[in-house]
Motif scaffolding. Structure first.
Motif, PDB file in Angstrom:
ATOM      1  N   TYR A 138       0.809  -1.216   0.000  1.00 38.30           N
ATOM      2  CA  TYR A 138       0.000   0.000   0.000  1.00 38.30           C
ATOM      3  C   TYR A 138       0.845   1.271   0.000  1.00 38.30           C
ATOM      4  CZ  TYR A 138      -4.165  -2.739   1.341  1.00 38.30           C
ATOM      5  OH  TYR A 138      -5.212  -3.632   1.386  1.00 38.30           O
ATOM      6  N   GLU A 139       1.979   1.246   0.708  1.00 38.73           N
ATOM      7  CA  GLU A 139       2.762   2.465   0.894  1.00 38.73           C
ATOM      8  C   GLU A 139       4.240   2.195   0.630  1.00 38.73           C
ATOM      9  OE1 GLU A 139       2.109   4.527   4.647  1.00 38.73           O
ATOM     10  OE2 GLU A 139       0.280   3.365   4.950  1.00 38.73           O
ATOM     11  N   LEU A 140       4.875   3.129  -0.071  1.00 41.17           N
ATOM     12  CA  LEU A 140       6.313   3.082  -0.290  1.00 41.17           C
ATOM     13  C   LEU A 140       6.890   4.464  -0.047  1.00 41.17           C
ATOM     14  CD1 LEU A 140       8.916   1.648  -1.198  1.00 41.17           C
ATOM     15  CD2 LEU A 140       8.327   2.254  -3.559  1.00 41.17           C
ATOM     16  N   HIS A 155       1.038  -1.110 -10.856  1.00 44.68           N
ATOM     17  CA  HIS A 155       0.870  -1.697  -9.533  1.00 44.68           C
ATOM     18  C   HIS A 155      -0.561  -1.435  -9.104  1.00 44.68           C
ATOM     19  CE1 HIS A 155       1.429  -2.559  -5.254  1.00 44.68           C
ATOM     20  NE2 HIS A 155       2.563  -3.158  -5.594  1.00 44.68           N
ATOM     21  N   GLU A 156      -1.287  -2.487  -8.812  1.00 45.99           N
ATOM     22  CA  GLU A 156      -2.725  -2.372  -8.582  1.00 45.99           C
ATOM     23  C   GLU A 156      -3.086  -1.807  -7.215  1.00 45.99           C
ATOM     24  OE1 GLU A 156      -5.013  -2.906 -10.747  1.00 45.99           O
ATOM     25  OE2 GLU A 156      -3.930  -3.973 -12.343  1.00 45.99           O
ATOM     26  N   GLU A 157      -2.187  -1.936  -6.226  1.00 43.20           N
ATOM     27  CA  GLU A 157      -2.569  -1.637  -4.849  1.00 43.20           C
ATOM     28  C   GLU A 157      -1.896  -0.416  -4.228  1.00 43.20           C
ATOM     29  OE1 GLU A 157      -4.951  -3.057  -3.310  1.00 43.20           O
ATOM     30  OE2 GLU A 157      -5.341  -4.646  -4.769  1.00 43.20           O
ATOM     31  N   LEU A 158      -0.835   0.095  -4.820  1.00 44.91           N
ATOM     32  CA  LEU A 158      -0.086   1.182  -4.180  1.00 44.91           C
ATOM     33  C   LEU A 158      -0.968   2.406  -3.991  1.00 44.91           C
ATOM     34  CD1 LEU A 158       2.788   1.839  -3.119  1.00 44.91           C
ATOM     35  CD2 LEU A 158       3.148   3.060  -5.278  1.00 44.91           C
ATOM     36  N   ARG A 159      -1.066   2.841  -2.732  1.00 45.90           N
ATOM     37  CA  ARG A 159      -1.928   3.967  -2.388  1.00 45.90           C
ATOM     38  C   ARG A 159      -1.136   5.202  -1.982  1.00 45.90           C
ATOM     39  NH1 ARG A 159      -6.342   0.343   1.078  1.00 45.90           N
ATOM     40  NH2 ARG A 159      -6.563  -1.248  -0.552  1.00 45.90           N
ATOM     41  N   GLY A 160       0.086   5.013  -1.530  1.00 50.39           N
ATOM     42  CA  GLY A 160       0.887   6.152  -1.114  1.00 50.39           C
ATOM     43  C   GLY A 160       2.322   6.015  -1.563  1.00 50.39           C
ATOM     44  N   LEU A 161       2.870   7.079  -2.167  1.00 49.01           N
ATOM     45  CA  LEU A 161       4.270   7.109  -2.585  1.00 49.01           C
ATOM     46  C   LEU A 161       4.875   8.427  -2.136  1.00 49.01           C
ATOM     47  CD1 LEU A 161       6.715   5.970  -4.131  1.00 49.01           C
ATOM     48  CD2 LEU A 161       5.796   7.052  -6.199  1.00 49.01           C
TER      49      LEU A 161
END
Length: 322
Positions: A138-140, A155-161
């Motif tokens: 979710y977060e990177l 990327h289907e799920e990444l919510r925060g970068l």
């Protein structure tokens, strides 16, 4: 420039809503018993020190923590005296064990304070390896941008970068602009200064803003700490993605009256819940115009000015460079 910096990156206290817990290895007590917190209750911070290399600490972590329950991981300094190889060997280690952390949802790479390494000295790598290893992430978060690589990917799920830097080169920004991140909700980039490799152009920023049109859930955008902050403001003022944002952060950069005027003359911003223009170089008159135009509509409006030199009041600088 560094003598003017009033901000500095500090150790994370929370990640993914969890308190950061430093994994000390044997000092935590033997076995997985009461000396260690429940695996899913904290964000585990792993770092090397003068006595313990990173590889040994990582091996101890795998042995002593129920990693199949871990949801957040923070990587601190991976070197003992100096960083010779960059983060590449660390990415080798952690991605090779991705199957042992199936519930991992948040990763931060480079949780380093200036006493260990200035932000412009931190050597990153291909962080897309983390996204490919954990398709459910979710977060990177990333601190430092030397050798940073972001290849185009979906990327289907990444919510925060979040990428913190004193100078973000154009290549990873262009790579990010070619990504497909449909679940993205929070994007924050510290673009930095050309003195430390931050050579992004307004065209790079416009391409990034266009990419966000493919991220319909985006709610927060931060394009911060840039010495082209006026050009960024102008690009943002015309970007369709802004109409769907809850919050916008253009702080820590060299925003002047030109950038302030671009924001006021562009698309409406009164729907925003928060707008941060802190560490700006706008005149008192322009600051007053921004406050009078937007202050009644935006509950959280940040207008703290940057410190100006008495000898050279016209000089502008980013909050974090070196």
């Amino acid at each position: 420039m560094s003598t003017r910096v009033r901000y500095h990156p500090s150790y994370l206290e929370h990640l993914h809503g969890l308190p950061v817990h430093y994994f000390a290895g044997p000092d935590d007590g033997p076995g997985p018993g009461p000396h260690l917190p429940p695996p899913a209750s904290v964000a585990w911070r792993l770092t090397a020190d003068r006595e313990v290399p990173f590889e040994e600490r990582w091996s101890s972590f795998l042995d002593r923590v129920r990693t199949d329950e871990v949801v957040a991981l923070v990587i601190g300094a991976w070197w003992q005296e100096w960083d010779e190889h960059g983060i590449g060997p660390v990415l080798d280690l952690i991605t090779a064990e991705a199957h042992r952390l199936p519930r991992l949802r948040a990763v931060f790479l480079g949780d380093v304070e200036p006493e260990e390494a200035e932000i412009s000295w931190i050597k990153q790598g291909d962080v897309g390896r983390v996204l490919r290893a954990w398709p459910g992430l979710y977060e990177l978060g990333v601190r430092g941008a030397e050798n940073l690589v972001i290849e185009p990917l979906r990327h289907e799920e990444l919510r925060g970068l979040r990428i913190e830097s004193g100078g973000l080169p154009p290549e990873p920004v262009r790579g990010l602009a070619a990504c497909d991140l449909p679940a993205l909700r929070h994007l924050e980039l510290w673009l930095g200064t050309s003195w430390y490799g931050g050579d992004c152009t307004a065209a790079d920023v416009r391409a990034l803003l266009a990419m966000l049109d493919r991220s319909p859930r985006i709610a927060h955008l931060g394009l911060r700490n840039s010495d082209i902050q006026d050009e960024i403001a102008a690009a943002v003022a015309a970007a369709p993605v802004v109409a769907g944002l809850d919050s916008l952060d253009l702080s820590m950069g060299t925003l002047s009256d030109d950038g302030g005027a671009a924001l006021l003359s562009g698309q409406p911003l009164t729907h925003l819940r928060a707008l941060d223009l802190g560490h700006h170089f706008m005149s008192e008159g322009m600051t007053r115009r921004v406050r009078e135009t937007l202050g009644a509509h935006i509950p959280d409006l940040g207008l703290t000015p940057a410190h100006r030199s008495a000898r050279r009041p016209e000089e502008r600088y980013v909050a974090i460079g070196e």
